[in-house]
Motif scaffolding. Structure first.
Motif, PDB file in Angstrom:
ATOM      1  N   UNK A 169      32.879  77.133  21.116  1.00 27.49           N
ATOM      2  CA  UNK A 169      33.450  76.047  21.904  1.00 27.49           C
ATOM      3  C   UNK A 169      33.567  76.439  23.381  1.00 27.49           C
ATOM      4  N   UNK A 170      34.013  77.657  23.640  1.00 27.43           N
ATOM      5  CA  UNK A 170      34.154  78.115  25.024  1.00 27.43           C
ATOM      6  C   UNK A 170      32.832  78.096  25.768  1.00 27.43           C
ATOM      7  N   UNK A 177      30.436  72.903  32.443  1.00 25.20           N
ATOM      8  CA  UNK A 177      31.022  73.055  33.780  1.00 25.20           C
ATOM      9  C   UNK A 177      29.975  73.481  34.799  1.00 25.20           C
ATOM     10  N   UNK A 178      29.048  74.338  34.403  1.00 25.59           N
ATOM     11  CA  UNK A 178      27.985  74.763  35.319  1.00 25.59           C
ATOM     12  C   UNK A 178      27.149  73.579  35.774  1.00 25.59           C
ATOM     13  N   UNK A 203      32.348  83.191  26.125  1.00 26.80           N
ATOM     14  CA  UNK A 203      33.478  82.690  26.914  1.00 26.80           C
ATOM     15  C   UNK A 203      34.556  82.164  25.964  1.00 26.80           C
ATOM     16  N   UNK A 204      35.777  82.612  26.152  1.00 23.15           N
ATOM     17  CA  UNK A 204      36.894  82.129  25.339  1.00 23.15           C
ATOM     18  C   UNK A 204      37.283  80.717  25.774  1.00 23.15           C
ATOM     19  N   UNK A 205      37.663  79.852  24.843  1.00 20.58           N
ATOM     20  CA  UNK A 205      38.059  78.493  25.209  1.00 20.58           C
ATOM     21  C   UNK A 205      39.154  78.453  26.270  1.00 20.58           C
ATOM     22  N   UNK A 206      40.113  79.396  26.214  1.00 16.67           N
ATOM     23  CA  UNK A 206      41.204  79.418  27.193  1.00 16.67           C
ATOM     24  C   UNK A 206      40.662  79.651  28.597  1.00 16.67           C
ATOM     25  N   UNK A 207      39.734  80.607  28.710  1.00 18.53           N
ATOM     26  CA  UNK A 207      39.145  80.910  30.009  1.00 18.53           C
ATOM     27  C   UNK A 207      38.362  79.711  30.544  1.00 18.53           C
ATOM     28  N   UNK A 208      37.557  79.076  29.681  1.00 16.56           N
ATOM     29  CA  UNK A 208      36.779  77.911  30.097  1.00 16.56           C
ATOM     30  C   UNK A 208      37.697  76.763  30.515  1.00 16.56           C
ATOM     31  N   UNK A 214      40.753  74.252  37.314  1.00 18.67           N
ATOM     32  CA  UNK A 214      40.581  74.557  38.736  1.00 18.67           C
ATOM     33  C   UNK A 214      39.579  73.614  39.391  1.00 18.67           C
ATOM     34  N   UNK A 215      38.540  73.246  38.660  1.00 19.37           N
ATOM     35  CA  UNK A 215      37.508  72.363  39.203  1.00 19.37           C
ATOM     36  C   UNK A 215      37.907  70.889  39.128  1.00 19.37           C
ATOM     37  N   UNK A 216      39.020  70.588  38.490  1.00 26.12           N
ATOM     38  CA  UNK A 216      39.444  69.193  38.373  1.00 26.12           C
ATOM     39  C   UNK A 216      38.627  68.399  37.376  1.00 26.12           C
ATOM     40  N   UNK A 217      38.122  69.078  36.344  1.00 25.49           N
ATOM     41  CA  UNK A 217      37.303  68.425  35.318  1.00 25.49           C
ATOM     42  C   UNK A 217      38.176  68.120  34.103  1.00 25.49           C
ATOM     43  N   UNK A 218      38.211  66.868  33.706  1.00 21.33           N
ATOM     44  CA  UNK A 218      38.944  66.487  32.497  1.00 21.33           C
ATOM     45  C   UNK A 218      38.089  66.762  31.268  1.00 21.33           C
ATOM     46  N   UNK A 219      38.725  67.191  30.193  1.00 21.83           N
ATOM     47  CA  UNK A 219      38.003  67.433  28.938  1.00 21.83           C
ATOM     48  C   UNK A 219      38.618  66.573  27.845  1.00 21.83           C
ATOM     49  N   UNK A 220      37.784  65.710  27.281  1.00 19.34           N
ATOM     50  CA  UNK A 220      38.192  64.921  26.118  1.00 19.34           C
ATOM     51  C   UNK A 220      37.632  65.622  24.889  1.00 19.34           C
ATOM     52  N   UNK A 221      38.521  66.080  24.024  1.00 24.26           N
ATOM     53  CA  UNK A 221      38.087  66.789  22.820  1.00 24.26           C
ATOM     54  C   UNK A 221      38.174  65.870  21.610  1.00 24.26           C
TER      55      UNK A 221
END
Length: 328
Positions: A169-170, A177-178, A203-208, A214-221
């Motif tokens: 998932x991460x 994000x890239x 990449x761990x989900x927490x880190x991602x 920080x980038x202001x990206x919303x994530x709908x899971x």
């Protein structure tokens, strides 16, 4: 079609005195000859030339009309215009691990997810949308684009076994994000569809999630899977895929934390209808207004009238010096 100089159409008023002059001229231009009697000519009918002798004048008027239209500069015009529309940058991150073949959805989780994703994409005019797939690793399927046909064709072609099995998932979030960093829209979001919990990846989900915040990206899971047991694919004794009832385990805690931390929302889809409703709600939530500039080009389009004028003048000369020739 439009005209650069429509004021030239006032020249058509000049046709009125021209027509009046022609009528007066024709009345006074009849030849005469004095004879004692016209009885020898009584049986002679009118020639067809008498009926068409005015054609030459009409041809000249037609050529003059074409010249006036050319002076008015007919154009096929495109230009820059700005319209206000609703649009955003969206990345679809779709889980393609083997568990997505579970048949608690019809025909299975992956095909159900693809169907609603295609419907979602088709209805998002003005958006930049991309697709990332992930299992044990993540892969950009389609970078952000407004080409709906390309997106729909790719989503339809997604199959299993493209990536090593697992649920990273991460990595799926990081790859999305890239791609979103390349976008210029003020509103950026990721729609993450998965049926499990993170069990592999770099990449761990927490880190991602922190980077997304920080980038202001919303994530709908979106957690895909029924409550309880589901027919889940397992490897059979002879290497074939068999389906056995297994408990559905989704890491809803992590998915909810990801959504909450980024200003998104967590959804649980337990069947095809609920999954469709989830995408409908995301469609309503993820709206933003943006100005779109459209370019258009202006091009003069007078050649047709020029050729018609040339043809009319040529026909005028041909008739006047052949079949409609007159002797002064």
């Amino acid at each position: 079609m439009q005209f650069a100089h429509p004021s030239y159409f006032w020249l058509f008023l000049g046709f009125i005195p021209l027509i009046a002059w022609y009528i007066i001229k024709q009345r006074n231009a009849r030849a005469s000859m004095a004879i004692s009697t016209i009885s020898p000519f009584a049986s002679i009918g009118r020639s067809w030339k008498e009926y068409v002798r005015h054609l030459v004048f009409l041809l000249r008027l037609g050529a003059l009309a074409c010249l006036i239209i050319i002076l008015a500069r007919p154009q096929v015009k495109d230009n820059w215009r700005t319209t206000s529309t609703e649009g955003t940058d969206i990345m679809l991150a779709i889980d393609v691990s083997s568990s997505m073949l579970a048949r608690d959805f019809q025909p299975d989780r992956l095909e159900a997810a693809k169907a609603v994703a295609q419907k979602f994409v088709a209805g998002r005019d003005g958006d930049n949308i991309g697709v990332v797939i992930f299992a044990g690793e993540s892969l950009t399927g389609i970078p952000m684009t407004v080409d709906r046909s390309m997106l729909l064709n790719y989503i339809n072609s997604i199959k299993m076994n493209i990536l090593p099995d697992g649920t990273a998932i991460g990595d799926g979030i990081a790859t999305s994000l890239n791609r979103l960093k390349e976008g210029k829209a003020k509103s950026r979001s990721i729609i993450l569809l998965t049926d499990g919990s993170n069990n592999t990846g770099v990449v761990a989900p927490v880190m991602a999630t922190d980077v997304a915040k920080e980038l202001g990206v919303r994530i709908y899971t979106v957690g895909i899977g029924t409550n309880g047991m589901a027919p889940t694919p397992v490897m059979g004794m002879f290497g074939n895929i068999e389906y056995e009832p297994q408990k559905v385990v989704i890491d809803e805690g992590t998915l909810r934390e990801i959504a909450d931390a980024t200003g998104g929302k967590y959804f649980r889809a337990t069947d095809n209808k609920v999954l469709s409703d989830v995408f409908a709600e995301i469609d309503r939530l993820e709206k933003t207004r943006m100005d779109v500039r459209h370019f258009s080009h202006t091009e003069d389009n007078y050649m047709l009238f020029a050729w018609i004028a040339f043809a009319l003048v040529a026909l005028d000369l041909l008739l006047r010096y052949t079949v409609l020739r007159s002797i002064p």
